[in-house]
Design a protein around this motif. Structure first.
Motif, PDB file in Angstrom:
ATOM      1  N   TYR A  31       0.794  -1.223   0.000  1.00  0.00           N
ATOM      2  CA  TYR A  31       0.000   0.000   0.000  1.00  0.00           C
ATOM      3  C   TYR A  31       0.827   1.273   0.000  1.00  0.00           C
ATOM      4  N   GLY A  32       2.101   1.163   0.313  1.00  0.00           N
ATOM      5  CA  GLY A  32       2.957   2.337   0.325  1.00  0.00           C
ATOM      6  C   GLY A  32       3.501   2.684  -1.037  1.00  0.00           C
ATOM      7  N   SER A  33       3.676   1.653  -1.878  1.00  0.00           N
ATOM      8  CA  SER A  33       4.306   1.905  -3.171  1.00  0.00           C
ATOM      9  C   SER A  33       3.338   1.805  -4.349  1.00  0.00           C
ATOM     10  N   GLY A  93     -12.425   5.661 -10.851  1.00  0.00           N
ATOM     11  CA  GLY A  93     -11.665   6.792 -11.360  1.00  0.00           C
ATOM     12  C   GLY A  93     -11.086   7.711 -10.292  1.00  0.00           C
ATOM     13  N   LEU A  94     -11.265   7.367  -9.024  1.00  0.00           N
ATOM     14  CA  LEU A  94     -10.733   8.192  -7.935  1.00  0.00           C
ATOM     15  C   LEU A  94      -9.641   7.430  -7.189  1.00  0.00           C
ATOM     16  N   PRO A  95      -8.623   8.148  -6.724  1.00  0.00           N
ATOM     17  CA  PRO A  95      -7.558   7.473  -5.981  1.00  0.00           C
ATOM     18  C   PRO A  95      -8.047   6.970  -4.622  1.00  0.00           C
ATOM     19  N   ILE A  96      -7.383   5.932  -4.139  1.00  0.00           N
ATOM     20  CA  ILE A  96      -7.648   5.398  -2.808  1.00  0.00           C
ATOM     21  C   ILE A  96      -6.449   5.743  -1.937  1.00  0.00           C
ATOM     22  N   HIS A  97      -6.708   6.395  -0.817  1.00  0.00           N
ATOM     23  CA  HIS A  97      -5.650   6.768   0.125  1.00  0.00           C
ATOM     24  C   HIS A  97      -5.828   6.010   1.436  1.00  0.00           C
ATOM     25  N   GLN A  98      -4.722   5.833   2.161  1.00  0.00           N
ATOM     26  CA  GLN A  98      -4.783   5.250   3.493  1.00  0.00           C
ATOM     27  C   GLN A  98      -5.180   6.327   4.492  1.00  0.00           C
ATOM     28  N   LYS A  99      -5.776   5.895   5.574  1.00  0.00           N
ATOM     29  CA  LYS A  99      -6.007   6.798   6.691  1.00  0.00           C
ATOM     30  C   LYS A  99      -4.747   6.697   7.551  1.00  0.00           C
ATOM     31  N   LYS A 100      -3.976   7.757   7.579  1.00  0.00           N
ATOM     32  CA  LYS A 100      -2.684   7.706   8.267  1.00  0.00           C
ATOM     33  C   LYS A 100      -2.784   8.048   9.747  1.00  0.00           C
ATOM     34  N   MET A 101      -3.704   8.924  10.118  1.00  0.00           N
ATOM     35  CA  MET A 101      -3.804   9.357  11.512  1.00  0.00           C
ATOM     36  C   MET A 101      -5.074   8.816  12.143  1.00  0.00           C
ATOM     37  N   PRO A 146      -5.905  -7.312  18.263  1.00  0.00           N
ATOM     38  CA  PRO A 146      -5.262  -7.956  17.116  1.00  0.00           C
ATOM     39  C   PRO A 146      -5.957  -9.270  16.757  1.00  0.00           C
ATOM     40  N   ASP A 147      -6.040  -9.544  15.460  1.00  0.00           N
ATOM     41  CA  ASP A 147      -6.698 -10.750  14.952  1.00  0.00           C
ATOM     42  C   ASP A 147      -5.742 -11.406  13.957  1.00  0.00           C
ATOM     43  N   LEU A 148      -5.225 -12.569  14.324  1.00  0.00           N
ATOM     44  CA  LEU A 148      -4.227 -13.227  13.471  1.00  0.00           C
ATOM     45  C   LEU A 148      -4.777 -13.569  12.091  1.00  0.00           C
ATOM     46  N   ARG A 149      -6.083 -13.868  11.963  1.00  0.00           N
ATOM     47  CA  ARG A 149      -6.653 -14.141  10.634  1.00  0.00           C
ATOM     48  C   ARG A 149      -6.544 -12.894   9.764  1.00  0.00           C
ATOM     49  N   ARG A 150      -6.656 -11.722  10.356  1.00  0.00           N
ATOM     50  CA  ARG A 150      -6.515 -10.472   9.604  1.00  0.00           C
ATOM     51  C   ARG A 150      -5.045 -10.214   9.266  1.00  0.00           C
ATOM     52  N   TYR A 151      -4.161 -10.448  10.224  1.00  0.00           N
ATOM     53  CA  TYR A 151      -2.727 -10.300   9.963  1.00  0.00           C
ATOM     54  C   TYR A 151      -2.323 -11.138   8.747  1.00  0.00           C
ATOM     55  N   GLU A 152      -2.735 -12.403   8.763  1.00  0.00           N
ATOM     56  CA  GLU A 152      -2.332 -13.346   7.719  1.00  0.00           C
ATOM     57  C   GLU A 152      -2.713 -12.879   6.327  1.00  0.00           C
ATOM     58  N   ARG A 153      -3.781 -12.116   6.240  1.00  0.00           N
ATOM     59  CA  ARG A 153      -4.346 -11.718   4.945  1.00  0.00           C
ATOM     60  C   ARG A 153      -4.035 -10.263   4.585  1.00  0.00           C
ATOM     61  N   ILE A 154      -2.977  -9.723   5.116  1.00  0.00           N
ATOM     62  CA  ILE A 154      -2.652  -8.298   4.946  1.00  0.00           C
ATOM     63  C   ILE A 154      -2.553  -7.877   3.473  1.00  0.00           C
ATOM     64  N   CYS A 155      -2.172  -8.781   2.594  1.00  0.00           N
ATOM     65  CA  CYS A 155      -2.026  -8.432   1.172  1.00  0.00           C
ATOM     66  C   CYS A 155      -3.314  -8.636   0.374  1.00  0.00           C
ATOM     67  N   TRP A 156      -4.312  -9.233   0.966  1.00  0.00           N
ATOM     68  CA  TRP A 156      -5.538  -9.519   0.238  1.00  0.00           C
ATOM     69  C   TRP A 156      -6.301  -8.281  -0.221  1.00  0.00           C
ATOM     70  N   PRO A 157      -6.403  -7.227   0.571  1.00  0.00           N
ATOM     71  CA  PRO A 157      -7.117  -6.049   0.067  1.00  0.00           C
ATOM     72  C   PRO A 157      -6.495  -5.492  -1.217  1.00  0.00           C
ATOM     73  N   GLY A 158      -5.179  -5.460  -1.278  1.00  0.00           N
ATOM     74  CA  GLY A 158      -4.508  -4.990  -2.488  1.00  0.00           C
ATOM     75  C   GLY A 158      -4.834  -5.860  -3.683  1.00  0.00           C
ATOM     76  N   TYR A 218     -11.198   8.088  -2.302  1.00  0.00           N
ATOM     77  CA  TYR A 218     -11.704   7.113  -1.342  1.00  0.00           C
ATOM     78  C   TYR A 218     -10.644   6.926  -0.269  1.00  0.00           C
ATOM     79  N   LEU A 219     -11.099   6.711   0.939  1.00  0.00           N
ATOM     80  CA  LEU A 219     -10.210   6.408   2.043  1.00  0.00           C
ATOM     81  C   LEU A 219     -10.324   4.914   2.311  1.00  0.00           C
ATOM     82  N   PHE A 220      -9.194   4.220   2.286  1.00  0.00           N
ATOM     83  CA  PHE A 220      -9.165   2.788   2.566  1.00  0.00           C
ATOM     84  C   PHE A 220      -9.429   2.629   4.055  1.00  0.00           C
ATOM     85  N   TRP A 221     -10.636   2.193   4.406  1.00  0.00           N
ATOM     86  CA  TRP A 221     -11.057   2.203   5.797  1.00  0.00           C
ATOM     87  C   TRP A 221     -10.638   0.944   6.544  1.00  0.00           C
TER      88      TRP A 221
END
Length: 165
Positions: free
Chosen positions: A34-36, A43-51, A76-88, A134-137
């Motif tokens: 998500y950083g690179s 048609g609109l960019p998606i940004h992270q919520k940084k703060m 923390p939820d390990l099932r969510r950790y494991e899938r960190i690349c799935w949203p991308g 859009y803000l990636f929520w």
């Protein structure tokens, strides 16, 4: 799971149970994804919520890997950790190639949220619609049949409302 192209899970066992090392590896995967890369929707960019930052990491990261309504006490939820690349993957691959991706808008907490639910992998991405972006929520695996039912009902209501107009 019906998708053979989905990124592999990042599992705690691969880091000999060292949670700190694991969390850093998951965060590095998040930054790489998500950083690179630049994502867009409609048609609109998606940004992270940084703060707010927590432990020096952006809010979106914590929303993807943890659960709870209280920002200060998310769990923390390990099932969510494991899938960190799935949203991308959903934002880059599923939007174009997945025949089993449901997309709809809904109002949550007075905000318009866009829901992307890939039924093949049973995973949801939530975007917060703003004026020019859009803000990636958040994002999460759908773990319970009740949640599947709720998502399907919400999607059906959206489709029926659109058809009525």
């Amino acid at each position: 799971m019906n998708c053979h192209k989905i990124p592999k899970l990042i599992e705690l066992d691969s880091y000999n149970g060292d949670y700190s090392l694991y969390e850093n590896a998951v965060y590095n995967a998040y930054q790489t994804t998500y950083g690179s890369l630049q994502f867009s929707f409609n048609g609109l960019p998606i940004h992270q919520k940084k703060m707010p930052l927590y432990k020096g990491k952006p809010c979106t990261f914590w929303h993807i890997i943890s659960t709870g309504n209280d920002e200060a006490n998310r769990i923390p939820d390990l099932r969510r950790y494991e899938r960190i690349c799935w949203p991308g993957f959903i934002l880059s691959h599923c939007l174009e190639y997945c025949n089993n991706l449901l997309v709809w808008e809904t109002r949550r907490k007075s905000k318009i949220r866009t829901i992307l639910w890939c039924k093949d992998i049973n995973y949801v991405v939530v975007l917060d619609k703003r004026k020019d972006f859009y803000l990636f929520w958040t994002a999460y695996p759908v773990s319970y049949k009740r949640k599947e039912y709720t998502l399907q009902a919400e999607y059906n209501a959206y489709v029926n409302a659109k058809a009525a107009h």
